[in-house]
Motif scaffolding. Structure first.
Motif, PDB file in Angstrom:
ATOM      1  N   ARG A 194     -49.298 -55.424-112.018  1.00 26.48           N
ATOM      2  CA  ARG A 194     -47.997 -56.753-111.909  1.00 26.48           C
ATOM      3  C   ARG A 194     -48.653 -57.523-111.207  1.00 26.48           C
ATOM      4  N   SER A 195     -49.913 -58.068-110.819  1.00 28.86           N
ATOM      5  CA  SER A 195     -50.161 -59.263-110.390  1.00 28.86           C
ATOM      6  C   SER A 195     -50.867 -60.210-111.507  1.00 28.86           C
ATOM      7  N   ALA A 196     -51.606 -59.014-112.864  1.00 31.57           N
ATOM      8  CA  ALA A 196     -51.878 -59.629-113.244  1.00 31.57           C
ATOM      9  C   ALA A 196     -52.072 -60.651-113.643  1.00 31.57           C
ATOM     10  N   PHE A 197     -50.095 -60.915-114.113  1.00 29.38           N
ATOM     11  CA  PHE A 197     -49.628 -61.461-115.096  1.00 29.38           C
ATOM     12  C   PHE A 197     -49.830 -62.880-113.999  1.00 29.38           C
ATOM     13  N   SER A 198     -49.254 -62.526-112.717  1.00 29.45           N
ATOM     14  CA  SER A 198     -50.176 -64.646-112.020  1.00 29.45           C
ATOM     15  C   SER A 198     -50.926 -64.394-111.749  1.00 29.45           C
ATOM     16  N   ALA A 199     -52.297 -63.674-111.663  1.00 29.41           N
ATOM     17  CA  ALA A 199     -53.324 -64.233-112.361  1.00 29.41           C
ATOM     18  C   ALA A 199     -53.635 -65.143-113.279  1.00 29.41           C
ATOM     19  N   ALA A 200     -53.087 -64.519-114.548  1.00 31.38           N
ATOM     20  CA  ALA A 200     -53.715 -65.142-116.245  1.00 31.38           C
ATOM     21  C   ALA A 200     -53.126 -66.401-116.271  1.00 31.38           C
ATOM     22  N   GLN A 201     -51.965 -66.429-115.379  1.00 32.26           N
ATOM     23  CA  GLN A 201     -51.336 -67.434-115.801  1.00 32.26           C
ATOM     24  C   GLN A 201     -52.281 -69.230-116.040  1.00 32.26           C
ATOM     25  N   LEU A 202     -53.132 -69.093-115.310  1.00 30.55           N
ATOM     26  CA  LEU A 202     -53.349 -70.428-115.090  1.00 30.55           C
ATOM     27  C   LEU A 202     -54.721 -70.364-115.835  1.00 30.55           C
ATOM     28  N   GLY A 203     -54.853 -69.371-117.282  1.00 21.36           N
ATOM     29  CA  GLY A 203     -55.626 -69.046-118.046  1.00 21.36           C
ATOM     30  C   GLY A 203     -54.731 -69.826-119.166  1.00 21.36           C
ATOM     31  N   ILE A 204     -53.788 -69.070-119.407  1.00 21.20           N
ATOM     32  CA  ILE A 204     -52.446 -69.268-120.831  1.00 21.20           C
ATOM     33  C   ILE A 204     -52.398 -70.516-120.167  1.00 21.20           C
ATOM     34  N   LEU A 205     -52.012 -71.035-119.026  1.00 26.05           N
ATOM     35  CA  LEU A 205     -51.687 -72.668-119.452  1.00 26.05           C
ATOM     36  C   LEU A 205     -52.383 -73.603-120.256  1.00 26.05           C
ATOM     37  N   VAL A 230     -58.103 -60.292-107.411  1.00 31.16           N
ATOM     38  CA  VAL A 230     -59.154 -59.519-107.547  1.00 31.16           C
ATOM     39  C   VAL A 230     -59.184 -59.361-108.935  1.00 31.16           C
ATOM     40  N   THR A 231     -57.897 -59.515-109.714  1.00 31.28           N
ATOM     41  CA  THR A 231     -57.955 -59.459-110.973  1.00 31.28           C
ATOM     42  C   THR A 231     -58.520 -60.720-111.644  1.00 31.28           C
ATOM     43  N   GLY A 232     -58.376 -62.118-110.682  1.00 29.72           N
ATOM     44  CA  GLY A 232     -58.650 -63.004-111.069  1.00 29.72           C
ATOM     45  C   GLY A 232     -60.183 -63.174-111.498  1.00 29.72           C
ATOM     46  N   TRP A 233     -61.102 -62.852-109.659  1.00 34.52           N
ATOM     47  CA  TRP A 233     -62.052 -61.926-109.579  1.00 34.52           C
ATOM     48  C   TRP A 233     -63.152 -62.248-111.330  1.00 34.52           C
ATOM     49  N   ALA A 286     -61.076 -62.250-113.866  1.00 35.44           N
ATOM     50  CA  ALA A 286     -60.917 -63.194-115.278  1.00 35.44           C
ATOM     51  C   ALA A 286     -61.176 -63.975-115.491  1.00 35.44           C
ATOM     52  N   TYR A 287     -62.349 -64.891-114.018  1.00 36.18           N
ATOM     53  CA  TYR A 287     -62.181 -65.947-114.056  1.00 36.18           C
ATOM     54  C   TYR A 287     -63.606 -65.965-113.352  1.00 36.18           C
ATOM     55  N   SER A 288     -64.489 -65.455-112.778  1.00 41.54           N
ATOM     56  CA  SER A 288     -66.008 -65.361-112.367  1.00 41.54           C
ATOM     57  C   SER A 288     -66.330 -63.852-113.509  1.00 41.54           C
ATOM     58  N   LEU A 289     -66.139 -63.373-113.886  1.00 39.71           N
ATOM     59  CA  LEU A 289     -66.833 -62.301-114.309  1.00 39.71           C
ATOM     60  C   LEU A 289     -66.554 -61.948-116.175  1.00 39.71           C
ATOM     61  N   PHE A 290     -65.291 -62.689-116.578  1.00 41.75           N
ATOM     62  CA  PHE A 290     -65.525 -62.702-118.095  1.00 41.75           C
ATOM     63  C   PHE A 290     -65.365 -63.819-118.140  1.00 41.75           C
ATOM     64  N   ASN A 291     -64.853 -64.612-117.826  1.00 41.27           N
ATOM     65  CA  ASN A 291     -64.399 -66.310-118.263  1.00 41.27           C
ATOM     66  C   ASN A 291     -62.783 -66.311-119.075  1.00 41.27           C
ATOM     67  N   SER A 292     -62.122 -65.096-119.080  1.00 42.05           N
ATOM     68  CA  SER A 292     -60.727 -64.877-119.986  1.00 42.05           C
ATOM     69  C   SER A 292     -59.945 -64.206-118.635  1.00 42.05           C
ATOM     70  N   TRP A 293     -58.989 -64.784-118.938  1.00 40.92           N
ATOM     71  CA  TRP A 293     -57.758 -64.075-118.344  1.00 40.92           C
ATOM     72  C   TRP A 293     -57.155 -63.223-119.161  1.00 40.92           C
ATOM     73  N   ARG A 294     -57.496 -62.548-120.408  1.00 42.12           N
ATOM     74  CA  ARG A 294     -57.612 -61.397-120.252  1.00 42.12           C
ATOM     75  C   ARG A 294     -57.529 -60.407-119.525  1.00 42.12           C
ATOM     76  N   TRP A 295     -58.679 -60.313-118.722  1.00 43.32           N
ATOM     77  CA  TRP A 295     -59.464 -59.268-118.046  1.00 43.32           C
ATOM     78  C   TRP A 295     -58.449 -59.240-116.630  1.00 43.32           C
ATOM     79  N   ALA A 296     -57.808 -60.189-116.694  1.00 43.52           N
ATOM     80  CA  ALA A 296     -56.711 -59.507-115.310  1.00 43.52           C
ATOM     81  C   ALA A 296     -55.929 -58.452-115.496  1.00 43.52           C
ATOM     82  N   PHE A 297     -55.291 -58.961-117.067  1.00 47.54           N
ATOM     83  CA  PHE A 297     -54.485 -58.204-117.414  1.00 47.54           C
ATOM     84  C   PHE A 297     -55.533 -56.304-117.581  1.00 47.54           C
ATOM     85  N   ILE A 298     -56.706 -56.232-118.264  1.00 48.82           N
ATOM     86  CA  ILE A 298     -57.311 -55.567-118.345  1.00 48.82           C
ATOM     87  C   ILE A 298     -57.575 -54.436-117.219  1.00 48.82           C
TER      88      ILE A 298
END
Length: 454
Positions: free
Chosen positions: A54-65, A181-184, A186-198
């Protein structure tokens, strides 16, 4: 209301637990306590896990924008589509959980949520985001009513306030940790917003496996008596052999009438739904727009500070459901309306003072006001959507009642997501203060009301 057919796994458990019916009462209570602890832990973990996809979308928004993948307006429309689907699902899945059992509905919802989140992380087509957000909304709405039914089935009305209070901390906890956690990932481990969803999909997949292994729908599935009434919940020595055997009843087809079964059982369920419609916009506005509202009020803050300030709202939300549940059980003798009215009434004060406090420019005062809003909003939320809905639905209609009440609330949540985008903070908070006051007045005449017997 037809009974669900036991699965082969459930039947084996019933058979293995059958000797428990001939044990002394003290031993049977120990068995019940073991299952209460297991079901509570599984339900708490399960609902917290829902927040990761559910929160993955919120975390991914920064990268998507940042990539220009979608515009801010498109993100807002996707949020609205998600919330609309969530509202529809609340009405449907609660009734389905009554008809087909918690195990089927919740496991199916977890699977849907995980698959939708995974696909949003791997597909390149923007056009598929809208249907996947709708699927995610429908999937997420399976959790609260079904898992609340779990609690209602294993805890008596005398202890349900505390059980549901502690259970309600699951969504406060999930809301606090899932996005970071999903933001971590996405942006700290893999540097891609897609990993928030994964990563969100991976978390709920693990919990889904645990749920399928350890979940049981009711005490009857493990050889214990039903738990609708407290005094004789374990007095089963004189049950006949026929009563001990699991009943196999043909399922009736799902009917639209099932959506209203809980409200027909006790009209108080409808009143709770109206109250929750008035209450939920404030909580969702702060959850979805908190950093923006803080930055609007205190423009000198950095973006990171604006993100951290609303944490005070979430931390208070961890404490409030437990406190409200304990007070309802001990101070008010398992009456759920008095603490609901008190929380709603007290909620009016910090909401109405938002403009006054933010005008001072004091960061500690703003955090204190947000904490007070969180304490009262989450307290009222846990009572109205959780304990009161379960009690007035009774264990027979617990899932249907929580689904019905949360359906009304989820319609209000759509407003919580939209209004801050069109009106300034002063208008928003005064509107929410008026809504909380109206909700308290609607519940006040029911101060001493108790559930009808099931």
């Amino acid at each position: 209301m037809s009974e669900t057919n036991p699965s082969p796994a459930d039947t084996s458990v019933i058979q293995s637990e059958e000797p428990a019916l001939r044990l002394p009462s003290s031993t049977k209570r120990q068995i019940l306590f073991k299952w209460q602890a297991r079901i509570f832990a599984l339900s708490w973990l399960g609902y917290a896990a829902y927040y990761f996809p559910r929160s993955a979308f919120s975390a991914a928004q920064l990268g998507i924008l940042d990539e220009g993948f979608l515009s801010r307006q498109n993100l807002g429309l996707l949020d609205s589509a998600y919330l609309a689907a969530y509202a529809v699902g609340q009405f449907v899945w609660g009734a389905c959980a009554e008809k087909y059992g918690t195990r089927v509905v919740v496991a199916g919802g977890m699977l849907m949520a995980g698959v939708a989140s995974l696909l949003m992380g791997v597909i390149p087509a923007v056009a598929l985001f809208l249907p996947l957000m709708i699927v995610q909304g429908l999937a997420q709405s399976t959790g609260w009513s079904g898992l609340s039914k779990n609690i209602a089935s294993f805890f008596t009305i005398r202890t349900r306030g505390r059980a549901m209070g502690f259970f309600s901390t699951s969504y406060a906890f999930g809301g606090l940790v899932a996005a970071p956690v999903t933001g971590w990932f996405a942006y700290s481990l893999f540097n891609s917003w897609r990993w928030a969803f994964i990563s969100g999909a991976a978390v709920i997949a693990v919990v889904l496996v645990l749920f399928l292994i350890f979940q049981r729908n009711s005490p009857a599935d493990v050889g214990l008596p039903g738990i609708d009434e407290d005094p004789a919940l374990l007095d089963v020595e004189h049950r006949s052999d026929a009563a001990k055997a699991p009943k196999v009843v043909a399922r009736e087809r799902f009917s639209p009438r099932d959506l209203l079964a809980a409200a027909r059982h006790d009209p108080m369920v409808l009143r709770l739904g109206v109250v929750y419609f008035l209450l939920k916009p404030a909580r969702y506005a702060i959850l979805l727009w908190g950093p923006v509202l803080v930055l609007d009020a205190l423009p000198g803050l950095s973006a990171m500070s604006a993100i951290l300030v609303p944490v005070a709202f979430g931390v208070a939300g961890l404490v409030a459901p437990v406190a409200a549940g304990w007070v309802s059980d001990t101070v008010f003798g398992a009456r759920r309306v008095p603490p609901s009215v008190l929380c709603l009434g007290l909620m009016v004060v910090p909401l109405a003072l938002w403009q006054v406090v933010t005008a001072t420019g004091s960061l500690p005062l703003v955090m204190a006001v947000l904490a007070l809003i969180g304490l009262t909003a989450y307290g009222a939320d846990a009572m109205v959507s959780g304990v009161a809905a379960v009690d007035f639905g009774t264990s027979k209609y617990a899932a249907g009642a929580t689904g019905f009440v949360n359906g009304f609330g989820s319609v209000g949540a759509i407003l919580g997501g939209l209004l801050p985008g069109f009106f300034p903070g002063i208008v928003i908070f005064y509107t929410f203060a008026a809504a909380a006051l109206l909700a308290a007045l609607i519940l006040l005449p029911s101060w001493n009301q108790r559930p009808q017997s099931s």
